[in-house]
Each structure stands twice: as structure tokens, then as C-alpha cells.
Design a protein around this motif. Structure first.
Motif, PDB file in Angstrom:
ATOM      1  N   MET A  66       0.842  -1.194   0.000  1.00  0.00           N
ATOM      2  CA  MET A  66       0.000   0.000   0.000  1.00  0.00           C
ATOM      3  C   MET A  66       0.879   1.247   0.000  1.00  0.00           C
ATOM      4  O   MET A  66       2.064   1.189   0.360  1.00  0.00           O
ATOM      5  N   PHE A  67       0.296   2.374  -0.424  1.00  0.00           N
ATOM      6  CA  PHE A  67       0.999   3.648  -0.370  1.00  0.00           C
ATOM      7  C   PHE A  67       0.206   4.577   0.538  1.00  0.00           C
ATOM      8  O   PHE A  67      -0.982   4.813   0.309  1.00  0.00           O
ATOM      9  N   SER A  68       0.852   5.089   1.590  1.00  0.00           N
ATOM     10  CA  SER A  68       0.175   5.958   2.548  1.00  0.00           C
ATOM     11  C   SER A  68       0.396   7.420   2.177  1.00  0.00           C
ATOM     12  O   SER A  68       1.482   7.961   2.359  1.00  0.00           O
ATOM     13  N   ALA A  69      -0.660   8.043   1.625  1.00  0.00           N
ATOM     14  CA  ALA A  69      -0.561   9.454   1.247  1.00  0.00           C
ATOM     15  C   ALA A  69      -0.740  10.376   2.447  1.00  0.00           C
ATOM     16  O   ALA A  69      -0.368  11.547   2.398  1.00  0.00           O
ATOM     17  N   GLY A  70      -1.297   9.855   3.553  1.00  0.00           N
ATOM     18  CA  GLY A  70      -1.597  10.700   4.708  1.00  0.00           C
ATOM     19  C   GLY A  70      -0.387  11.193   5.462  1.00  0.00           C
ATOM     20  O   GLY A  70      -0.499  12.074   6.305  1.00  0.00           O
ATOM     21  N   ASN A  71       0.797  10.620   5.185  1.00  0.00           N
ATOM     22  CA  ASN A  71       2.012  11.022   5.910  1.00  0.00           C
ATOM     23  C   ASN A  71       2.807  12.099   5.180  1.00  0.00           C
ATOM     24  O   ASN A  71       3.970  12.335   5.510  1.00  0.00           O
ATOM     25  N   ILE A  72       2.207  12.758   4.196  1.00  0.00           N
ATOM     26  CA  ILE A  72       2.969  13.688   3.362  1.00  0.00           C
ATOM     27  C   ILE A  72       3.585  14.820   4.173  1.00  0.00           C
ATOM     28  O   ILE A  72       4.722  15.214   3.917  1.00  0.00           O
ATOM     29  N   THR A  73       2.871  15.359   5.174  1.00  0.00           N
ATOM     30  CA  THR A  73       3.447  16.459   5.946  1.00  0.00           C
ATOM     31  C   THR A  73       4.699  16.017   6.694  1.00  0.00           C
ATOM     32  O   THR A  73       5.662  16.771   6.802  1.00  0.00           O
ATOM     33  N   GLU A  74       4.694  14.777   7.195  1.00  0.00           N
ATOM     34  CA  GLU A  74       5.871  14.288   7.917  1.00  0.00           C
ATOM     35  C   GLU A  74       7.012  13.999   6.955  1.00  0.00           C
ATOM     36  O   GLU A  74       8.184  14.238   7.274  1.00  0.00           O
ATOM     37  N   LYS A  75       6.695  13.494   5.759  1.00  0.00           N
ATOM     38  CA  LYS A  75       7.740  13.265   4.759  1.00  0.00           C
ATOM     39  C   LYS A  75       8.395  14.583   4.356  1.00  0.00           C
ATOM     40  O   LYS A  75       9.618  14.656   4.188  1.00  0.00           O
ATOM     41  N   LEU A  76       7.589  15.629   4.215  1.00  0.00           N
ATOM     42  CA  LEU A  76       8.143  16.948   3.893  1.00  0.00           C
ATOM     43  C   LEU A  76       8.988  17.484   5.042  1.00  0.00           C
ATOM     44  O   LEU A  76      10.040  18.102   4.832  1.00  0.00           O
ATOM     45  N   ARG A  77       8.539  17.253   6.266  1.00  0.00           N
ATOM     46  CA  ARG A  77       9.268  17.759   7.444  1.00  0.00           C
ATOM     47  C   ARG A  77      10.628  17.095   7.580  1.00  0.00           C
ATOM     48  O   ARG A  77      11.649  17.777   7.776  1.00  0.00           O
ATOM     49  N   ASP A 219       1.560  22.249   9.971  1.00  0.00           N
ATOM     50  CA  ASP A 219       1.878  23.652  10.179  1.00  0.00           C
ATOM     51  C   ASP A 219       2.533  23.821  11.541  1.00  0.00           C
ATOM     52  O   ASP A 219       1.933  23.539  12.573  1.00  0.00           O
ATOM     53  N   GLY A 220       3.785  24.284  11.548  1.00  0.00           N
ATOM     54  CA  GLY A 220       4.554  24.316  12.780  1.00  0.00           C
ATOM     55  C   GLY A 220       3.944  25.155  13.873  1.00  0.00           C
ATOM     56  O   GLY A 220       3.807  24.738  15.009  1.00  0.00           O
ATOM     57  N   GLY A 221       3.541  26.412  13.550  1.00  0.00           N
ATOM     58  CA  GLY A 221       2.983  27.290  14.560  1.00  0.00           C
ATOM     59  C   GLY A 221       1.691  26.743  15.112  1.00  0.00           C
ATOM     60  O   GLY A 221       1.445  26.771  16.324  1.00  0.00           O
ATOM     61  N   HIS A 222       0.859  26.205  14.242  1.00  0.00           N
ATOM     62  CA  HIS A 222      -0.407  25.628  14.690  1.00  0.00           C
ATOM     63  C   HIS A 222      -0.176  24.427  15.581  1.00  0.00           C
ATOM     64  O   HIS A 222      -0.831  24.257  16.599  1.00  0.00           O
ATOM     65  N   GLU A 223       0.814  23.599  15.206  1.00  0.00           N
ATOM     66  CA  GLU A 223       1.107  22.405  16.013  1.00  0.00           C
ATOM     67  C   GLU A 223       1.551  22.805  17.406  1.00  0.00           C
ATOM     68  O   GLU A 223       1.156  22.190  18.391  1.00  0.00           O
ATOM     69  N   ALA A 224       2.377  23.860  17.502  1.00  0.00           N
ATOM     70  CA  ALA A 224       2.876  24.276  18.807  1.00  0.00           C
ATOM     71  C   ALA A 224       1.718  24.719  19.711  1.00  0.00           C
ATOM     72  O   ALA A 224       1.658  24.383  20.897  1.00  0.00           O
ATOM     73  N   LEU A 225       0.768  25.456  19.155  1.00  0.00           N
ATOM     74  CA  LEU A 225      -0.397  25.862  19.922  1.00  0.00           C
ATOM     75  C   LEU A 225      -1.190  24.640  20.356  1.00  0.00           C
ATOM     76  O   LEU A 225      -1.613  24.518  21.498  1.00  0.00           O
ATOM     77  N   GLY A 226      -1.401  23.692  19.403  1.00  0.00           N
ATOM     78  CA  GLY A 226      -2.154  22.492  19.711  1.00  0.00           C
ATOM     79  C   GLY A 226      -1.512  21.705  20.830  1.00  0.00           C
ATOM     80  O   GLY A 226      -2.190  21.192  21.722  1.00  0.00           O
ATOM     81  N   ALA A 227      -0.175  21.600  20.816  1.00  0.00           N
ATOM     82  CA  ALA A 227       0.529  20.831  21.839  1.00  0.00           C
ATOM     83  C   ALA A 227       0.339  21.461  23.214  1.00  0.00           C
ATOM     84  O   ALA A 227       0.178  20.771  24.213  1.00  0.00           O
ATOM     85  N   HIS A 262      10.415  18.381  19.973  1.00  0.00           N
ATOM     86  CA  HIS A 262       9.269  18.777  19.161  1.00  0.00           C
ATOM     87  C   HIS A 262       8.202  17.689  19.221  1.00  0.00           C
ATOM     88  O   HIS A 262       8.522  16.504  19.311  1.00  0.00           O
ATOM     89  N   ILE A 263       6.935  18.097  19.185  1.00  0.00           N
ATOM     90  CA  ILE A 263       5.809  17.168  19.049  1.00  0.00           C
ATOM     91  C   ILE A 263       5.056  17.565  17.791  1.00  0.00           C
ATOM     92  O   ILE A 263       4.523  18.672  17.702  1.00  0.00           O
ATOM     93  N   GLU A 264       5.046  16.673  16.811  1.00  0.00           N
ATOM     94  CA  GLU A 264       4.415  16.952  15.520  1.00  0.00           C
ATOM     95  C   GLU A 264       3.108  16.173  15.385  1.00  0.00           C
ATOM     96  O   GLU A 264       3.074  14.955  15.583  1.00  0.00           O
ATOM     97  N   ALA A 265       2.027  16.873  15.071  1.00  0.00           N
ATOM     98  CA  ALA A 265       0.748  16.221  14.786  1.00  0.00           C
ATOM     99  C   ALA A 265       0.688  15.945  13.288  1.00  0.00           C
ATOM    100  O   ALA A 265       0.621  16.870  12.481  1.00  0.00           O
ATOM    101  N   VAL A 266       0.736  14.678  12.909  1.00  0.00           N
ATOM    102  CA  VAL A 266       0.760  14.308  11.497  1.00  0.00           C
ATOM    103  C   VAL A 266      -0.631  14.326  10.893  1.00  0.00           C
ATOM    104  O   VAL A 266      -0.877  14.920   9.850  1.00  0.00           O
ATOM    105  N   LYS A 267      -1.571  13.662  11.580  1.00  0.00           N
ATOM    106  CA  LYS A 267      -2.940  13.609  11.057  1.00  0.00           C
ATOM    107  C   LYS A 267      -3.882  13.110  12.143  1.00  0.00           C
ATOM    108  O   LYS A 267      -3.446  12.533  13.147  1.00  0.00           O
ATOM    109  N   SER A 268      -5.159  13.334  11.924  1.00  0.00           N
ATOM    110  CA  SER A 268      -6.187  12.726  12.753  1.00  0.00           C
ATOM    111  C   SER A 268      -6.385  11.306  12.249  1.00  0.00           C
ATOM    112  O   SER A 268      -6.747  11.087  11.095  1.00  0.00           O
ATOM    113  N   TYR A 269      -6.134  10.316  13.108  1.00  0.00           N
ATOM    114  CA  TYR A 269      -6.183   8.920  12.688  1.00  0.00           C
ATOM    115  C   TYR A 269      -7.590   8.343  12.796  1.00  0.00           C
ATOM    116  O   TYR A 269      -7.999   7.509  11.995  1.00  0.00           O
TER     117      TYR A 269
END
Length: 287
Positions: A66-77, A219-227, A262-269
């Protein structure tokens, strides 16, 4: 039989309309240890395809991997991390979701890629060749808990969800014992829903949840607020840091320091479950 001929003609027509040469029917991914896709090839001789993602050309057999497209933000990071000269161990490499960004974009000197699914390992081998980086990667086939590597890694990727905890002792063993390094630990963390009263009052927590629904988790700034607004994320990260510190101290017989970078939110699972990545720096305590 006439029905088979009619079916073949149908899939030829579908392929022609789509400008394709092959047609397959996709079902649910199996809940087994290798996340086997349930794909039936309707037209064509094989399921090998190519997919370009952030300038990287991946190849895999859709009937086997399978190919997981949902991890694109983490692959870019991870592609943007400064890894020049580093040795990386990817404990759950798959077809190379993170192995390739580290080699192609982040400048890693060498990657040890571990994968127990033979079909995924073959796809990884072909993908490394396609991108001209095969000489900078060693594929370790089989269960990574049996991995013989020790004391080699500046950075370790633990990209398995819902939990990579079974790989934590392996990650500690492969980290360089004298200088340590960084672990990227993936995990699904449950986050309780916002109480209705808070949501109605427009609390910061409610605003954070609304923002998550509207913006990519990368989004880094958004993730920091979320954390900051999600103590469950922080508690999981701190508990993980403590456990890794204990594993390292037990392995080497001396104290280690672990720091949450750092704590990165990749996606809502799933509802109230987030796929997170913890970047954890691990260093041996000075004598």
C-alpha cells in the motif's frame, strides 16, 4: 466464457477512457502485520506502478504493497531536517516513505532500512535504484528486533502506528553510545473531546480543535499551539522520554539525558485519536 470476454472489453474501455493501460479494484487493507492491500488486477499483467512525491520517485506493486498518502506532511518535514553526514536507522522502512527523503533531500550519509515485508523490501530496493541512492542504503530484511546493528546511528526513525514501542529497545541499541542522537517516535495518542460547555464558550481548547479541522497538521505554529492546549500529548511525550531514558541507562550502565525537541501532529487517525511524532534528543550524561 462470454461473460469474461464482456468483462475484459469493459475494462479495456475503462482503461482507454482514463488513458491507462491497467485497471485494478481496491478493497480494504488487511489488519495484518504487513498491512497487505486487498487489490484485484482486472486488466494488465502486473501491478507495479510509479508515484512521484516531493521530487522522489517511488515504485511498488499495488497488489502487494500500500501507499500511505496521509504522511505527506511528515515526509516533507523530515526532508527539511539538517542531516548532512549523519547515519540514520529506519526501523520500519516500508517502501521508503522516510528512508528516501533522508537520502535525497536531508543529506544523510547512510541509511540502514529495516523491513520484514519482502514485497515492501523489493519495492524499496527498486525505489533506491530509481533515485540513484542505492549505494547509500543497506536493507535489513526480517524482524528488526533481531537486528545485529549496534552503536551506529545519529538518528532513528520509529515510523510505526498505532505504536512503535516494541522497537524502542532496538532504537536504544543502535544509537551511538558515546554521543547519542535523535529518535523520531510515532504513536497514536487519544485526545478526549472538548466538553460541550467549553466549546460553546469559545475556549482556547475549542479554538484549537477548530483550527485542526481546517489546517494541515504539519503547520509548525499551529502544532505548537495544539501541543500546549493538549496536555495528553505532553504527558505521552514526557512518559516516553522517561521510558527511553531508563532503557538507555539500563543498556549502558550510566545515566542518560532525554529532551523533548518537538511534538508533531501528522494527522487525525480516528475520532479523538491523533498520529503524533515525538522528536526526542538522547545524550549520555557527562562523567
Amino acid at each position: 466464457p462470454a461473460c469474461c470476454l464482456a468483462g475484459s472489453a469493459l475494462w479495456h474501455t475503462v482503461a482507454s477512457a482514463l488513458g491507462a493501460r491497467r485497471v485494478a479494484r481496491r478493497g480494504r487493507v488487511l489488519a495484518d502485520g504487513t498491512r497487505t492491500p486487498r487489490v484485484t488486477l482486472l486488466l494488465g499483467q502486473h501491478g507495479w506502478v510509479q508515484h512521484v512525491d516531493n521530487g522522489i520517485r517511488y515504485t511498488f506493486d499495488v497488489t502487494k504493497c500500500m501507499f500511505s498518502a496521509g504522511n505527506i506532511t511528515e515526509k516533507l518535514r523530515v526532508a527539511s531536517l539538517p542531516c548532512s553526514g549523519e547515519v540514520v536507522v529506519d526501523l520500519y522502512a516500508g517502501i521508503g516513505y522516510f528512508t528516501l527523503p533522508f537520502l535525497v533531500h536531508a543529506g544523510a550519509a547512510f541509511v540502514h532500512a529495516c523491513e520484514w515485508n519482502g514485497h515492501a523490501a523489493e519495492a524499496l530496493h527498486r525505489t533506491l535504484l530509481l533515485n540513484g541512492v542505492r549505494d547509500r542504503c543497506r536493507i535489513h530484511a526480517g524482524d528488526n528486533r533481531q537486528l545485529q546493528l549496534r552503536d551506529v546511528a545519529d538518528r532513528v526513525i520509529l515510523g510505526l502506528i498505532p505504536s512503535s514501542e516494541q522497537g524502542w529497545p532496538v532504537a536504544c541499541r543502535v544509537l551511538k553510545k558515546d554521543t547519542g542522537g535523535v529518535l523520531h517516535i510515532h504513536h497514536n495518542v487519544e485526545t478526549p473531546p472538548v466538553p460541550a460547555l467549553q466549546a460553546e464558550q469559545g475556549s482556547p481548547e475549542a479554538a484549537g480543535c477548530a483550527g485542526e479541522a481546517q489546517h494541515p497538521a504539519g503547520d509548525g505554529g499551529h502544532e505548537a499551539l495544539g501541543a500546549r492546549r493538549r496536555p495528553e500529548w505532553r504527558r505521552w511525550a514526557e512518559a516516553t522520554a522517561t521510558r527511553i531514558r531508563e532503557l538507555l541507562a539500563g543498556l549502558h550502565g550510566r545515566p542518560w539525558h532525554t529532551s523533548i525537541l518537538h511534538i508533531e501532529a501528522v494527522k487525525s487517525y480516528a475520532p479523538h485519536v491523533h498520529h503524533l511524532v515525538l522528536d526526542l534528543e538522547c545524550r549520555p550524561a557527562p562523567p
